[in-house]
Design a protein around this motif. Structure first.
Motif, PDB file in Angstrom:
ATOM      1  N   SER A  88      59.428  47.327   9.653  1.00 50.87           N
ATOM      2  CA  SER A  88      59.475  45.889   9.409  1.00 50.87           C
ATOM      3  C   SER A  88      59.893  45.640   7.969  1.00 50.87           C
ATOM      4  N   TYR A  89      60.024  44.373   7.626  1.00 47.95           N
ATOM      5  CA  TYR A  89      60.233  43.996   6.227  1.00 47.95           C
ATOM      6  C   TYR A  89      59.448  42.736   5.936  1.00 47.95           C
ATOM      7  N   TYR A  90      59.063  42.608   4.691  1.00 45.53           N
ATOM      8  CA  TYR A  90      58.236  41.487   4.257  1.00 45.53           C
ATOM      9  C   TYR A  90      58.985  40.692   3.205  1.00 45.53           C
ATOM     10  N   ILE A  91      59.088  39.388   3.430  1.00 47.51           N
ATOM     11  CA  ILE A  91      59.711  38.490   2.468  1.00 47.51           C
ATOM     12  C   ILE A  91      58.656  37.496   2.000  1.00 47.51           C
ATOM     13  N   SER A  92      58.422  37.454   0.707  1.00 48.27           N
ATOM     14  CA  SER A  92      57.460  36.514   0.147  1.00 48.27           C
ATOM     15  C   SER A  92      58.183  35.526  -0.760  1.00 48.27           C
ATOM     16  N   VAL A  93      57.643  34.336  -0.832  1.00 50.67           N
ATOM     17  CA  VAL A  93      58.252  33.261  -1.606  1.00 50.67           C
ATOM     18  C   VAL A  93      57.367  32.939  -2.799  1.00 50.67           C
ATOM     19  N   HIS A  94      57.954  32.937  -3.974  1.00 48.54           N
ATOM     20  CA  HIS A  94      57.222  32.672  -5.212  1.00 48.54           C
ATOM     21  C   HIS A  94      57.803  31.414  -5.851  1.00 48.54           C
ATOM     22  N   GLN A  95      57.018  30.364  -5.843  1.00 52.77           N
ATOM     23  CA  GLN A  95      57.485  29.071  -6.340  1.00 52.77           C
ATOM     24  C   GLN A  95      56.751  28.708  -7.625  1.00 52.77           C
ATOM     25  N   SER A  96      57.509  28.413  -8.658  1.00 50.97           N
ATOM     26  CA  SER A  96      56.921  27.935  -9.913  1.00 50.97           C
ATOM     27  C   SER A  96      57.512  26.566 -10.218  1.00 50.97           C
ATOM     28  N   LYS A  97      57.136  26.010 -11.359  1.00 51.14           N
ATOM     29  CA  LYS A  97      57.650  24.695 -11.731  1.00 51.14           C
ATOM     30  C   LYS A  97      59.138  24.734 -12.045  1.00 51.14           C
ATOM     31  N   ASN A 124      52.933  32.935   0.008  1.00 56.15           N
ATOM     32  CA  ASN A 124      53.370  32.678   1.378  1.00 56.15           C
ATOM     33  C   ASN A 124      54.626  33.476   1.683  1.00 56.15           C
ATOM     34  N   GLY A 125      54.838  33.760   2.946  1.00 55.34           N
ATOM     35  CA  GLY A 125      56.013  34.518   3.350  1.00 55.34           C
ATOM     36  C   GLY A 125      55.905  34.910   4.810  1.00 55.34           C
ATOM     37  N   PHE A 126      56.667  35.912   5.209  1.00 58.43           N
ATOM     38  CA  PHE A 126      56.568  36.386   6.587  1.00 58.43           C
ATOM     39  C   PHE A 126      56.937  37.856   6.665  1.00 58.43           C
ATOM     40  N   ILE A 127      56.380  38.500   7.678  1.00 55.77           N
ATOM     41  CA  ILE A 127      56.720  39.876   7.985  1.00 55.77           C
ATOM     42  C   ILE A 127      57.423  39.875   9.340  1.00 55.77           C
ATOM     43  N   GLN A 128      58.530  40.583   9.420  1.00 49.73           N
ATOM     44  CA  GLN A 128      59.360  40.543  10.629  1.00 49.73           C
ATOM     45  C   GLN A 128      59.708  41.967  11.075  1.00 49.73           C
ATOM     46  N   LYS A 129      59.665  42.155  12.375  1.00 49.33           N
ATOM     47  CA  LYS A 129      60.017  43.467  12.922  1.00 49.33           C
ATOM     48  C   LYS A 129      61.476  43.787  12.584  1.00 49.33           C
TER      49      LYS A 129
END
Length: 353
Positions: A88-97, A124-129
């Protein structure tokens, strides 16, 4: 028109929910194949989307299935005849000002287990096969759509997916990484072009219908992947703009140059804990296990044995009788009868009582 938190670049994880929503015929978005995708919100798995092998509909698993052991078992068991070690792979989102970053990480079976059971999911993010590619090199097709423009581009990684001389990131990354990791190849097969354009039109129409025309897409970038059996899988939306009838300038252009950051190169910005008002602090406590805050009514006492079983099960059967520490009172070193009773109870807890 409000953006409903959908517009942006990098990855739009709420896009999966819009595809899953049922239309007037109680159907999800037609022609969309989605691999198992678990979306994380506030440190925990919140939604698990997948395409049913029975009727081809996009479905969402119940909350009872959002357990780490079930996610791990499903992702491993459903690999079938996969030849790559990537699960799988994991994509995370990092939001700043000031900026928005998306970080990608490819996981093998060991990495997936560590991610699920040991790591703290801060963002927050998602893991996908992981979908096995057609051929020895990983590839992805990017579709850029607007009412006036439709463009396809394919990027193929420069290394074989099975060449262990290179890091798994260097063997798997395509549009998500630097251009020197992959190469451009045109998409010329008319059947494939028509197929992807039909999916884009289905997506735009489905979302408009299921939101009562409140969410009308004006531009988007969708990412697809072809597996060895020539099934076309939708992976994620990496850029989205909505119509705004009140804007004279129109939506902002899509960001075609947005690049993901490798997890090994990502340095998260320093964070500091928010200062809560004293009244709020008194009502909250921090869980020593997951470090999240909870209301005081959720707090409960446990025995020493229960804690040891949770954190180090092999020691559970080796717990020896430990004499209680000699308690002292405010008046002096003597132990009162009440304190002796508490000490005996504490000893019983440790011993296994």
């Amino acid at each position: 028109m409000a953006s409903f938190g959908l517009e942006g670049d990098g990855v739009i994880d709420s896009f999966f929910q819009l595809l899953w929503q049922k239309n007037s015929r109680l159907e999800s978005c037609p022609s969309v194949l989605l691999p198992d995708t678990v979306v994380y919100k506030y440190r925990h798995p919140a939604y698990w989307y997948f395409t049913s092998a029975v009727d081809g509909q996009l479905k969402k698993k119940s909350r009872g299935n959002l357990a780490n052991n079930k996610i791990n078992e499903s992702f491993i068991a459903s690999r079938g005849n996969a030849t790559s070690e990537i699960v799988s792979y994991y994509i995370s989102v990092h939001q700043s000002k000031t900026e928005r970053n998306a970080v990608i990480e490819f996981l093998d079976a060991k990495g997936l287990h560590d991610f699920l059971f040991n790591r703290d999911k801060i963002d927050n993010g998602f893991i996908q096969k992981f979908v096995e590619p057609k051929g020895a090199r990983n590839s992805m097709i990017r579709a850029v759509w607007s009412p006036q423009v439709f463009m396809l581009e394919r990027r193929v990684n420069k290394h074989s997916l099975f060449d262990r001389r290179f890091d798994v990131y260097d063997r798997a990354v395509t549009f998500e990484g630097p251009e020197n990791r992959s190469e451009y190849t045109p998409v010329t097969a008319k059947r494939l072009v028509d197929r992807i354009e039909t999916i884009c039109l289905n997506v735009v129409g489905h979302i408009a219908q299921t939101t009562s025309q409140r969410v009308r897409i004006s531009r988007m970038i969708l990412n697809f992947k072809m597996d060895p059996d020539e099934n076309l899988w939708f992976m994620f939306c990496s850029s989205l703009r909505l119509e705004d009838k009140f804007s004279k300038e129109g939506p902002e252009p899509l960001d075609l140059s947005f690049k993901f950051i490798s997890a090994k190169d990502w340095v998260p910005p320093p964070t500091r804990k928010a200062q809560l008002p004293p009244v709020v602090k008194e009502r909250l406590f921090e869980c020593p296990n997951c470090k999240s805050c909870a209301g005081s009514d959720a707090r409960c006492e446990i025995t020493y044995k229960a804690a040891i079983i949770h954190y180090n099960p092999p020691l559970a059967g080796q717990i020896a009788l430990v004499p209680p520490p000699k308690a002292t009172s405010a008046k002096g070193p003597d132990t009162t009868g009440e304190e002796e009773r508490k000490g005996r109870e504490q000893t019983e807890y440790v011993h296994g009582g």
